[in-house]
Design a protein around this motif. Structure first.
Motif, PDB file in Angstrom:
ATOM      1  N   ARG A  20       0.921  -1.458   0.200  1.00 44.89           N
ATOM      2  CA  ARG A  20       0.161  -0.093  -0.016  1.00 44.89           C
ATOM      3  C   ARG A  20       0.779   1.573   0.034  1.00 44.89           C
ATOM      4  O   ARG A  20       0.910   2.062  -0.851  1.00 44.89           O
ATOM      5  CB  ARG A  20      -1.172  -0.663   1.260  1.00 44.89           C
ATOM      6  N   VAL A  21       1.771   1.306   1.309  1.00 47.67           N
ATOM      7  CA  VAL A  21       2.741   3.129   1.111  1.00 47.67           C
ATOM      8  C   VAL A  21       3.335   2.800  -0.533  1.00 47.67           C
ATOM      9  O   VAL A  21       3.882   3.699  -0.451  1.00 47.67           O
ATOM     10  CB  VAL A  21       3.847   2.796   2.368  1.00 47.67           C
ATOM     11  N   TYR A  22       4.638   1.395  -0.164  1.00 50.11           N
ATOM     12  CA  TYR A  22       5.555   1.478  -1.552  1.00 50.11           C
ATOM     13  C   TYR A  22       5.186   0.917  -2.280  1.00 50.11           C
ATOM     14  O   TYR A  22       6.027   0.856  -3.671  1.00 50.11           O
ATOM     15  CB  TYR A  22       6.847   1.014  -0.683  1.00 50.11           C
ATOM     16  N   GLY A  23       3.891   0.206  -3.445  1.00 48.79           N
ATOM     17  CA  GLY A  23       3.920  -0.416  -4.349  1.00 48.79           C
ATOM     18  C   GLY A  23       4.114  -1.388  -4.771  1.00 48.79           C
ATOM     19  O   GLY A  23       3.816  -1.839  -5.618  1.00 48.79           O
ATOM     20  N   GLU A  24       4.800  -1.825  -3.495  1.00 50.39           N
ATOM     21  CA  GLU A  24       5.251  -3.485  -4.251  1.00 50.39           C
ATOM     22  C   GLU A  24       5.745  -4.446  -2.572  1.00 50.39           C
ATOM     23  O   GLU A  24       5.667  -3.835  -1.436  1.00 50.39           O
ATOM     24  CB  GLU A  24       6.529  -3.453  -4.846  1.00 50.39           C
ATOM     25  N   ARG A  25       5.790  -5.270  -2.718  1.00 42.60           N
ATOM     26  CA  ARG A  25       6.590  -5.924  -1.762  1.00 42.60           C
ATOM     27  C   ARG A  25       7.875  -6.577  -1.128  1.00 42.60           C
ATOM     28  O   ARG A  25       8.944  -6.416  -2.383  1.00 42.60           O
ATOM     29  CB  ARG A  25       6.108  -7.945  -1.947  1.00 42.60           C
ATOM     30  N   LEU A  26       8.106  -5.713   0.182  1.00 37.56           N
ATOM     31  CA  LEU A  26       9.576  -5.776  -0.070  1.00 37.56           C
ATOM     32  C   LEU A  26      10.540  -6.744   0.965  1.00 37.56           C
ATOM     33  O   LEU A  26       8.924  -6.792   1.898  1.00 37.56           O
ATOM     34  CB  LEU A  26       9.725  -4.748   0.770  1.00 37.56           C
ATOM     35  N   GLN A  27      11.111  -7.509   0.825  1.00 37.54           N
ATOM     36  CA  GLN A  27      11.964  -8.500   1.089  1.00 37.54           C
ATOM     37  C   GLN A  27      12.562  -8.660   2.017  1.00 37.54           C
ATOM     38  O   GLN A  27      13.652  -7.784   2.254  1.00 37.54           O
ATOM     39  CB  GLN A  27      12.076  -9.416   0.155  1.00 37.54           C
ATOM     40  N   LYS A  28      12.679  -8.568   3.308  1.00 29.62           N
ATOM     41  CA  LYS A  28      13.832  -9.140   4.874  1.00 29.62           C
ATOM     42  C   LYS A  28      15.091  -9.253   4.112  1.00 29.62           C
ATOM     43  O   LYS A  28      14.275 -10.825   4.437  1.00 29.62           O
ATOM     44  CB  LYS A  28      12.431  -8.521   5.834  1.00 29.62           C
ATOM     45  N   LEU A  29      16.173  -9.224   4.462  1.00 35.33           N
ATOM     46  CA  LEU A  29      16.752  -9.862   4.354  1.00 35.33           C
ATOM     47  C   LEU A  29      18.047  -9.912   5.536  1.00 35.33           C
ATOM     48  O   LEU A  29      18.133  -8.838   6.011  1.00 35.33           O
ATOM     49  CB  LEU A  29      18.431  -9.226   3.378  1.00 35.33           C
ATOM     50  N   VAL A  30      17.872 -10.837   6.155  1.00 34.21           N
ATOM     51  CA  VAL A  30      18.429 -10.908   7.712  1.00 34.21           C
ATOM     52  C   VAL A  30      20.119 -11.172   7.540  1.00 34.21           C
ATOM     53  O   VAL A  30      20.943 -11.247   6.509  1.00 34.21           O
ATOM     54  CB  VAL A  30      18.088 -12.083   8.165  1.00 34.21           C
ATOM     55  N   LEU A  31      20.394 -10.046   8.259  1.00 35.06           N
ATOM     56  CA  LEU A  31      21.956 -10.161   7.991  1.00 35.06           C
ATOM     57  C   LEU A  31      22.526 -10.392   9.368  1.00 35.06           C
ATOM     58  O   LEU A  31      21.991  -9.665  11.359  1.00 35.06           O
ATOM     59  CB  LEU A  31      22.441  -8.510   7.970  1.00 35.06           C
ATOM     60  N   ASP A  32      23.757 -10.124   9.961  1.00 37.37           N
ATOM     61  CA  ASP A  32      24.991 -10.252  11.538  1.00 37.37           C
ATOM     62  C   ASP A  32      25.378  -9.822  11.300  1.00 37.37           C
ATOM     63  O   ASP A  32      26.537  -9.923  10.352  1.00 37.37           O
ATOM     64  CB  ASP A  32      24.997 -12.055  11.553  1.00 37.37           C
ATOM     65  N   ALA A  33      25.651  -8.673  12.167  1.00 39.18           N
ATOM     66  CA  ALA A  33      26.656  -7.250  12.017  1.00 39.18           C
ATOM     67  C   ALA A  33      27.686  -8.116  13.163  1.00 39.18           C
ATOM     68  O   ALA A  33      28.428  -6.940  12.777  1.00 39.18           O
ATOM     69  CB  ALA A  33      26.304  -5.943  11.829  1.00 39.18           C
ATOM     70  N   ARG A 153      19.148   8.042  -5.916  1.00 40.74           N
ATOM     71  CA  ARG A 153      18.737   9.086  -6.607  1.00 40.74           C
ATOM     72  C   ARG A 153      18.179   8.301  -7.755  1.00 40.74           C
ATOM     73  O   ARG A 153      17.110   8.414  -8.185  1.00 40.74           O
ATOM     74  CB  ARG A 153      19.881  10.214  -7.152  1.00 40.74           C
ATOM     75  N   ASP A 154      18.967   7.530  -8.622  1.00 44.06           N
ATOM     76  CA  ASP A 154      18.803   6.368 -10.035  1.00 44.06           C
ATOM     77  C   ASP A 154      17.820   5.130  -9.143  1.00 44.06           C
ATOM     78  O   ASP A 154      17.104   5.295 -10.749  1.00 44.06           O
ATOM     79  CB  ASP A 154      20.075   6.762 -10.584  1.00 44.06           C
ATOM     80  N   LEU A 155      17.073   5.347  -7.923  1.00 44.46           N
ATOM     81  CA  LEU A 155      16.583   3.835  -8.491  1.00 44.46           C
ATOM     82  C   LEU A 155      15.271   3.861  -8.149  1.00 44.46           C
ATOM     83  O   LEU A 155      14.368   5.198  -7.849  1.00 44.46           O
ATOM     84  CB  LEU A 155      16.633   3.917  -6.392  1.00 44.46           C
ATOM     85  N   GLN A 156      14.843   3.115  -9.322  1.00 42.22           N
ATOM     86  CA  GLN A 156      12.926   2.815 -10.132  1.00 42.22           C
ATOM     87  C   GLN A 156      12.658   2.446  -8.899  1.00 42.22           C
ATOM     88  O   GLN A 156      11.948   1.275  -8.882  1.00 42.22           O
ATOM     89  CB  GLN A 156      13.364   1.834 -10.793  1.00 42.22           C
ATOM     90  N   PHE A 157      12.062   3.332  -7.595  1.00 48.88           N
ATOM     91  CA  PHE A 157      11.595   2.946  -7.008  1.00 48.88           C
ATOM     92  C   PHE A 157      10.557   4.177  -5.824  1.00 48.88           C
ATOM     93  O   PHE A 157      10.779   4.283  -5.054  1.00 48.88           O
ATOM     94  CB  PHE A 157      12.173   2.270  -5.472  1.00 48.88           C
ATOM     95  N   GLN A 158       9.255   3.926  -6.432  1.00 51.05           N
ATOM     96  CA  GLN A 158       8.078   4.919  -5.652  1.00 51.05           C
ATOM     97  C   GLN A 158       8.750   6.574  -4.876  1.00 51.05           C
ATOM     98  O   GLN A 158       8.152   6.266  -4.295  1.00 51.05           O
ATOM     99  CB  GLN A 158       7.985   3.985  -4.631  1.00 51.05           C
ATOM    100  N   SER A 159       9.610   6.495  -6.070  1.00 55.43           N
ATOM    101  CA  SER A 159      10.222   8.076  -6.154  1.00 55.43           C
ATOM    102  C   SER A 159      10.924   8.107  -4.749  1.00 55.43           C
ATOM    103  O   SER A 159      10.532   8.839  -4.133  1.00 55.43           O
ATOM    104  CB  SER A 159       8.821   9.446  -6.258  1.00 55.43           C
ATOM    105  N   LEU A 160      10.821   6.784  -4.320  1.00 59.26           N
ATOM    106  CA  LEU A 160      11.696   7.283  -2.960  1.00 59.26           C
ATOM    107  C   LEU A 160      12.783   7.760  -2.673  1.00 59.26           C
ATOM    108  O   LEU A 160      14.085   7.069  -3.736  1.00 59.26           O
ATOM    109  CB  LEU A 160      11.863   5.664  -1.780  1.00 59.26           C
ATOM    110  N   ASP A 161      13.627   8.617  -1.828  1.00 63.81           N
ATOM    111  CA  ASP A 161      15.037   9.131  -1.696  1.00 63.81           C
ATOM    112  C   ASP A 161      15.330   9.579  -1.014  1.00 63.81           C
ATOM    113  O   ASP A 161      16.555  10.179  -0.621  1.00 63.81           O
ATOM    114  CB  ASP A 161      14.533  11.092  -2.731  1.00 63.81           C
TER     115      ASP A 161
END
Ligand code: SF4
Length: 329
Positions: A20-33, A153-161
Motif C-alpha cells: 500500500r505504502v511503497y507499491g510493491e512487496r519488500l523482502q527483508k534480508l537477515v544480517l548478522d553484523a 537517486r537513480d533507484l526505480q522505486f516509488q519516488s523514494l529518495d
C-alpha cells in the motif's frame, strides 16, 4: 469491515502495508553484523534470556564472517526462488542487539547496508535498553533524508529518495513478573519509553512478543492486547514459544511443563484470531508464528508445518468465523 485491509485479508498484514505504502512487496534480508548483547557479554549478565539461542533464529546465509554486502547478495539469491517478483529489499539487522555499540560504529554499518543498490531501507532489531536519544535522533534524520544526500537517486522505486527505517524492539511480554522470570534484564516500562521516543521521532516501530512464556495464561495474553493497543507501535510480531535445545528454558520446561501453555496448531490459529479481534485495526501484523529449524528443538508438536501454511489456515479460519482484526473493539 475486512475489506478495509489490503490483499483481501481480514487482518492488517505487513506485506499489504508495504504494498500500500511503497507499491510493491519488500523482502527483508537477515544480517548478522557481529553485535552481541548486554545480557550475554556481562554488562547485564552472561546467560542471556532463558529462551535464547540466537543461532536458532537466523538463516545460514547470514553469518558475520561475511561482509554485509555479501550477506545481502546471498540473501537476495536465497529469496529469489521463494519470491521471484521481489525487486527491492530491506536489510534486517537481526542477530543479537543491533544498536549495542557507539553511534560512529552504528552509522558505518547502517550506511554500508544502505549503499547496496538493491536495499531501500533497514530494519533494526534491538533491546529497548540499548537505544538512547542520540542514536534514535540519528535514525530519524536518516529516515528524513537529512544524512545521505542524493541517496539512490537513480533507484526505480516509488519516488523514494530516503531510506525506510524501522526499529524493532524485543518486548516479549507486558508483564514484569514474566520478564524477571525469563531473565530479560529490563522491565516493561523500559520498552514503553523506548517505543514512545522512537515513535515521537517519526520512526516506524515494531514490537516482538512471545506467546506462551512460563507462568502466563491465555487470559493474560488476551488482556495484553489492550496494553499493546495503547502503545504507538506500527507493527507487531507474535511467536509461539519454541523450546530450543540446551537453553535454560528447556530445563525449566522439563521440570515444570504444567507452567507452559501448549497449543496444537489449530488451537493456536484460533487463539491468534482471539488476539486479532482485540487488536486495533491500524496495527500491522508482521508475523503470527516463529519457525525455528527442527534441528534446534527436541519436539515439533505441529509437525513440519511452515508459516505460509499457518497463514493460509488463518485466512480460511477467519473467513469461516466471519471475523477480522479489531472485531471486538
Ligand atoms: S536480548 Fe536477545 S540476544 Fe540478548 S539474550 Fe535476550 S533474546 Fe538473546
Amino acid at each position: 469491515m475486512h475489506e478495509l485491509f489490503a490483499n483481501n485479508k481480514r487482518y492488517n498484514s505487513f506485506v499489504g502495508y508495504y504494498k500500500r505504502v511503497y507499491g510493491e512487496r519488500l523482502q527483508k534480508l537477515v544480517l548478522d553484523a557481529g553485535f552481541t548483547c548486554p545480557n550475554r557479554d556481562g554488562r547485564l549478565g552472561y546467560g542471556g534470556c532463558t529462551f535464547c539461542d540466537n543461532a536458532a533464529f537466523h538463516p545460514n546465509y547470514s553469518t558475520n564472517d561475511k561482509s554485509l554486502h555479501k550477506q545481502i547478495d546471498e540473501g537476495i539469491e536465497f529469496h529469489r526462488i521463494r519470491y521471484p517478483r521481489a525487486k527491492h529489499y530491506l536489510a534486517y539487522f537481526q542477530a543479537y542487539s543491533n544498536t549495542y555499540s557507539d553511534l560512529a560504529h552504528l552509522r558505518e554499518l547502517y550506511e554500508n547496508a544502505l549503499s547496496h543498490p538493491n536495499i531501500v531501507g533497514i530494519v533494526i532489531g534491538t533491546r529497548p535498553d540499548c537505544v538512547d536519544k542520540e542514536k534514535l535522533e540519528y535514525l530519524s534524520d536518516l529516515s528524513k533524508g537529512k544524512i545521505l544526500k542524493d541517496w539512490h537517486r537513480d533507484l526505480q522505486f516509488q519516488s523514494l529518495d530516503k531510506p525506510i527505517i524501522t526499529v524493532e524492539y524485543g518486548v516479549e511480554s507486558c508483564y514484569d513478573k514474566t520478564l524477571l522470570r525469563i531473565n530479560r534484564g529490563h522491565d516493561f516500562q523500559t520498552a514503553v519509553e523506548a517505543i514512545k521516543i522512537t515513535a515521537d521521532l517519526g520512526l516506524d516501530v515494531g514490537g516482538h512478543f512471545i506467546l506462551g512464556l512460563p507462568g502466563e495464561t491465555k487470559q493474560m495474553l488476551l488482556d495484553q492486547c489492550a496494553v499493546i493497543n495503547s502503545l504507538p507501535l506500527t507493527s507487531v510480531k507474535f511467536h509461539q514459544l519454541q523450546i530450543v535445545k540446551g537453553t535454560v528454558m528447556q530445563k525449566e520446561y522439563k521440570a515444570n511443563p504444567e507452567e507452559f501453555l501448549s497449543f496444537g496448531s489449530m488451537e493456536y490459529i484460533d487463539f491468534i484470531i482471539e488476539l486479532l479481534e482485540r487488536l486495533r485495526p491500524d496495527l500491522c501484523i508482521e508475523r503470527i508464528a516463529g519457525e525455528v529449524p527442527p534441528r534446534f528443538v527436541e519436539e515439533t508438536p505441529w509437525g513440519l508445518i511452515r508459516n505460509v501454511q499457518l497463514i493460509q489456515l488463518l485466512d480460511k479460519r477467519l473467513k469461516g468465523k466471519n471475523s477480522f482484526q479489531g472485531r471486538l473493539l
